[in-house]
Scaffold this motif. Sequence first.
Motif, PDB file in Angstrom:
ATOM      1  N   ARG A 269       0.839  -1.199   0.000  1.00 13.65           N
ATOM      2  CA  ARG A 269       0.000   0.000   0.000  1.00 13.65           C
ATOM      3  C   ARG A 269       0.871   1.245   0.000  1.00 13.65           C
ATOM      4  NH1 ARG A 269      -5.068   1.538   4.082  1.00 13.65           N
ATOM      5  NH2 ARG A 269      -5.396   3.635   3.229  1.00 13.65           N
ATOM      6  N   VAL A 270       1.911   1.243   0.800  1.00 16.08           N
ATOM      7  CA  VAL A 270       2.837   2.372   0.835  1.00 16.08           C
ATOM      8  C   VAL A 270       3.550   2.509  -0.501  1.00 16.08           C
ATOM      9  CG1 VAL A 270       4.936   3.276   1.904  1.00 16.08           C
ATOM     10  CG2 VAL A 270       3.157   2.233   3.333  1.00 16.08           C
ATOM     11  N   ALA A 271       4.005   1.387  -1.054  1.00 13.77           N
ATOM     12  CA  ALA A 271       4.746   1.428  -2.314  1.00 13.77           C
ATOM     13  C   ALA A 271       3.891   1.973  -3.457  1.00 13.77           C
ATOM     14  CB  ALA A 271       5.250   0.024  -2.658  1.00 13.77           C
ATOM     15  N   VAL A 272       2.622   1.553  -3.507  1.00 12.78           N
ATOM     16  CA  VAL A 272       1.723   2.020  -4.555  1.00 12.78           C
ATOM     17  C   VAL A 272       1.407   3.498  -4.376  1.00 12.78           C
ATOM     18  CG1 VAL A 272      -0.638   1.824  -5.430  1.00 12.78           C
ATOM     19  CG2 VAL A 272       0.716  -0.239  -5.052  1.00 12.78           C
ATOM     20  N   ALA A 273       1.213   3.923  -3.125  1.00 14.44           N
ATOM     21  CA  ALA A 273       0.889   5.322  -2.857  1.00 14.44           C
ATOM     22  C   ALA A 273       2.044   6.247  -3.227  1.00 14.44           C
ATOM     23  CB  ALA A 273       0.525   5.499  -1.389  1.00 14.44           C
ATOM     24  N   GLN A 274       3.249   5.775  -3.071  1.00 15.67           N
ATOM     25  CA  GLN A 274       4.418   6.645  -3.248  1.00 15.67           C
ATOM     26  C   GLN A 274       4.969   6.651  -4.663  1.00 15.67           C
ATOM     27  OE1 GLN A 274       7.212   5.337  -0.245  1.00 15.67           O
ATOM     28  NE2 GLN A 274       6.196   6.533   1.366  1.00 15.67           N
ATOM     29  N   ASP A 275       4.695   5.620  -5.457  1.00 15.61           N
ATOM     30  CA  ASP A 275       5.346   5.518  -6.763  1.00 15.61           C
ATOM     31  C   ASP A 275       4.391   4.873  -7.767  1.00 15.61           C
ATOM     32  OD1 ASP A 275       6.997   5.141  -8.952  1.00 15.61           O
ATOM     33  OD2 ASP A 275       8.709   4.437  -7.775  1.00 15.61           O
ATOM     34  N   ASP A 276       3.997   5.625  -8.791  1.00 17.51           N
ATOM     35  CA  ASP A 276       3.073   5.106  -9.797  1.00 17.51           C
ATOM     36  C   ASP A 276       3.650   3.947 -10.601  1.00 17.51           C
ATOM     37  OD1 ASP A 276       0.978   6.699  -9.148  1.00 17.51           O
ATOM     38  OD2 ASP A 276       1.107   8.032 -10.886  1.00 17.51           O
ATOM     39  N   ARG A 277       4.970   3.760 -10.546  1.00 15.44           N
ATOM     40  CA  ARG A 277       5.551   2.628 -11.259  1.00 15.44           C
ATOM     41  C   ARG A 277       5.110   1.291 -10.658  1.00 15.44           C
ATOM     42  NH1 ARG A 277      11.747   4.604 -11.402  1.00 15.44           N
ATOM     43  NH2 ARG A 277      11.076   5.207  -9.292  1.00 15.44           N
ATOM     44  N   ASN A 278       4.594   1.336  -9.445  1.00 10.23           N
ATOM     45  CA  ASN A 278       4.127   0.113  -8.807  1.00 10.23           C
ATOM     46  C   ASN A 278       2.667  -0.206  -9.125  1.00 10.23           C
ATOM     47  OD1 ASN A 278       6.566  -0.501  -7.372  1.00 10.23           O
ATOM     48  ND2 ASN A 278       6.084   1.184  -5.969  1.00 10.23           N
ATOM     49  N   LEU A 279       1.972   0.735  -9.756  1.00  5.73           N
ATOM     50  CA  LEU A 279       0.550   0.537 -10.024  1.00  5.73           C
ATOM     51  C   LEU A 279       0.296  -0.619 -10.989  1.00  5.73           C
ATOM     52  CD1 LEU A 279      -0.908   4.144 -10.340  1.00  5.73           C
ATOM     53  CD2 LEU A 279      -1.674   2.357  -8.759  1.00  5.73           C
ATOM     54  N   HIS A 280       1.027  -0.637 -12.095  1.00  6.62           N
ATOM     55  CA  HIS A 280       0.784  -1.665 -13.107  1.00  6.62           C
ATOM     56  C   HIS A 280       1.113  -3.061 -12.584  1.00  6.62           C
ATOM     57  CE1 HIS A 280       0.081  -3.211 -17.119  1.00  6.62           C
ATOM     58  NE2 HIS A 280       1.267  -3.797 -17.102  1.00  6.62           N
ATOM     59  N   PRO A 281       2.295  -3.283 -11.977  1.00  8.48           N
ATOM     60  CA  PRO A 281       2.559  -4.618 -11.427  1.00  8.48           C
ATOM     61  C   PRO A 281       1.530  -5.038 -10.377  1.00  8.48           C
ATOM     62  CG  PRO A 281       4.580  -3.343 -11.531  1.00  8.48           C
ATOM     63  CD  PRO A 281       3.466  -2.398 -11.853  1.00  8.48           C
ATOM     64  N   PHE A 282       1.141  -4.107  -9.514  1.00  6.63           N
ATOM     65  CA  PHE A 282       0.157  -4.445  -8.482  1.00  6.63           C
ATOM     66  C   PHE A 282      -1.177  -4.828  -9.112  1.00  6.63           C
ATOM     67  CE2 PHE A 282      -3.084  -3.686  -5.320  1.00  6.63           C
ATOM     68  CZ  PHE A 282      -2.508  -4.115  -4.128  1.00  6.63           C
ATOM     69  N   SER A 283      -1.621  -4.048 -10.083  1.00  7.17           N
ATOM     70  CA  SER A 283      -2.909  -4.325 -10.739  1.00  7.17           C
ATOM     71  C   SER A 283      -2.885  -5.666 -11.470  1.00  7.17           C
ATOM     72  CB  SER A 283      -3.261  -3.204 -11.709  1.00  7.17           C
ATOM     73  OG  SER A 283      -3.380  -1.964 -11.039  1.00  7.17           O
ATOM     74  N   GLN A 284      -1.784  -5.957 -12.138  1.00  8.80           N
ATOM     75  CA  GLN A 284      -1.684  -7.232 -12.841  1.00  8.80           C
ATOM     76  C   GLN A 284      -1.690  -8.414 -11.869  1.00  8.80           C
ATOM     77  OE1 GLN A 284      -2.617  -6.652 -15.679  1.00  8.80           O
ATOM     78  NE2 GLN A 284      -0.944  -6.914 -17.129  1.00  8.80           N
ATOM     79  N   GLU A 285      -1.036  -8.249 -10.715  1.00 10.04           N
ATOM     80  CA  GLU A 285      -1.043  -9.330  -9.735  1.00 10.04           C
ATOM     81  C   GLU A 285      -2.434  -9.511  -9.134  1.00 10.04           C
ATOM     82  OE1 GLU A 285       0.964 -12.303  -7.160  1.00 10.04           O
ATOM     83  OE2 GLU A 285       0.708 -11.715  -9.256  1.00 10.04           O
ATOM     84  N   VAL A 286      -3.172  -8.425  -8.966  1.00  8.99           N
ATOM     85  CA  VAL A 286      -4.562  -8.549  -8.517  1.00  8.99           C
ATOM     86  C   VAL A 286      -5.366  -9.342  -9.538  1.00  8.99           C
ATOM     87  CG1 VAL A 286      -6.713  -7.260  -8.126  1.00  8.99           C
ATOM     88  CG2 VAL A 286      -4.582  -6.492  -7.058  1.00  8.99           C
ATOM     89  N   ARG A 287      -5.170  -9.066 -10.818  1.00 13.53           N
ATOM     90  CA  ARG A 287      -5.901  -9.780 -11.857  1.00 13.53           C
ATOM     91  C   ARG A 287      -5.510 -11.257 -11.915  1.00 13.53           C
ATOM     92  NH1 ARG A 287      -4.531  -7.815 -16.986  1.00 13.53           N
ATOM     93  NH2 ARG A 287      -6.520  -8.437 -17.875  1.00 13.53           N
ATOM     94  N   ARG A 288      -4.244 -11.559 -11.613  1.00 15.15           N
ATOM     95  CA  ARG A 288      -3.818 -12.957 -11.594  1.00 15.15           C
ATOM     96  C   ARG A 288      -4.358 -13.691 -10.368  1.00 15.15           C
ATOM     97  NH1 ARG A 288      -0.593 -16.563  -9.150  1.00 15.15           N
ATOM     98  NH2 ARG A 288      -0.091 -15.004  -7.549  1.00 15.15           N
ATOM     99  N   ALA A 289      -4.212 -13.080  -9.210  1.00 17.12           N
ATOM    100  CA  ALA A 289      -4.480 -13.777  -7.956  1.00 17.12           C
ATOM    101  C   ALA A 289      -5.958 -13.808  -7.577  1.00 17.12           C
ATOM    102  CB  ALA A 289      -3.675 -13.125  -6.830  1.00 17.12           C
ATOM    103  N   SER A 290      -6.750 -12.902  -8.122  1.00 18.00           N
ATOM    104  CA  SER A 290      -8.161 -12.807  -7.712  1.00 18.00           C
ATOM    105  C   SER A 290      -9.018 -13.815  -8.464  1.00 18.00           C
ATOM    106  CB  SER A 290      -8.693 -11.392  -7.983  1.00 18.00           C
ATOM    107  OG  SER A 290      -7.909 -10.434  -7.315  1.00 18.00           O
ATOM    108  N   PRO A 291      -9.782 -14.619  -7.751  1.00 12.91           N
ATOM    109  CA  PRO A 291     -10.674 -15.561  -8.435  1.00 12.91           C
ATOM    110  C   PRO A 291     -11.881 -14.834  -9.013  1.00 12.91           C
ATOM    111  CG  PRO A 291     -10.963 -15.735  -6.063  1.00 12.91           C
ATOM    112  CD  PRO A 291      -9.860 -14.744  -6.286  1.00 12.91           C
TER     113      PRO A 291
END
Length: 434
Positions: A269-291
Amino acid sequence: MTALDDTTTAVPELPGDQSVAFLREGYPFGHGRFLEHDTDAFRARLLGRRVLFLRGGDAAEFFYGEDRFTRKGAMPRSVLHSLQDEGSVQTLDGSAHRVRRGYFLEVLHPSARGGLSEAFMTAWDAKWNEWTRGGRPVSLVNGSGVVLADATLRWLGLGPRCDADARAVESLAMIDGAGAFGPRNWWGRMLRRRSERWARRVIEGVRSGELDTVPGSPVETLAWYRDADGALDEGVAAVELLNLLRPIVAVSRFIGFAALALHRHPDWRVAVAQDDRNLHPFSQEVRRASPFFPAVGGRATHDTSWQGNDIAADDWVMLDIFATHRDPGRWIDPERFDPTRFAATAGEPREPGAEANVLAQPPNLVPQGAGSMTGGHRCPGEPATVDLLALATRMLARSDWEVPGQDLTVDLSRLPALPGRRGMLIVPREPRVS
């Protein structure tokens, strides 16, 4: 792993009819059998019908490519009538599918869909401030569904004249009922009929001139869109209007799972809030991990083969999305939430709403299909999904909210699954400043 190849002589076949086991287990049904038999394919019987289950990126490319499979007759009517309907783009094949698909590619092109992201941010801020004033727990799945419906209606060119709350309730019920039999499915199908009546009135209003719309808006384009055989029937145009609205509202489920991930992984949460470069990897992992939906079905249009295994015309094939995203032979520690696995595809920081580099994603990430968006069945709304999820994730990461006591168990026997028993309840604490 014994991935199928030209030397494969047989695919494991499960004994008896597996319908009860599939309904009882839900998402883990296929995943467990792939692991048990150490294979990328197995056969089973569902509802008395023989089906070939496949997993993996190669299987996804095979499944979605070259018009090998049709969606006609590949889904139970309860699912078809919840999510699609006769004559919709997903039930078409070949050139008819490509022509109809052209509309969705046109309105969801980066040059045309920018207003959707702007409308979403505006609607999110307004709804967030409303939630803050209320001071009560909010289900993010339901609440963000209203935000997405509001934003989509405005982007379509319909503005505030349409009831976003009603459209969200209908769309969410369709999605939630698609994976169920009985009352939940009946409720979704009943609300779908109500939604179709609304959509038909919209198309009739645009064509008659009684409904003012923005020239060139997606809804006006749809009302006058022509297939190879001429203008769309009003009923078909209404169905396709829902095929724009409902999938965008469905992003609310990913948003709920994103909030759950932010809650469970505060460092991210801190990493995403502080750096937009983390948005895409985080979003893709949500799409992978979420049923989301566990699998997608198709019926073979002609005789073909998958790595040495014959598939006859009319055979039923299921691509297991859940198992593909959890295959230990293709993902390192697949049960662990780890956005760094997508860091190599993130590129430079980009403003959410710009074109997502979804084509650079690993081949085994297939939440919305595989292959070409222009020539195949891969969802043309995938870049918009990534954009909206990234926007919501950034706003959640940078906002003040609490998680009240609740059961955050993700029930994998429930289709489709929810982030927690009540759709990820949060209590927003501070208003957002646009």
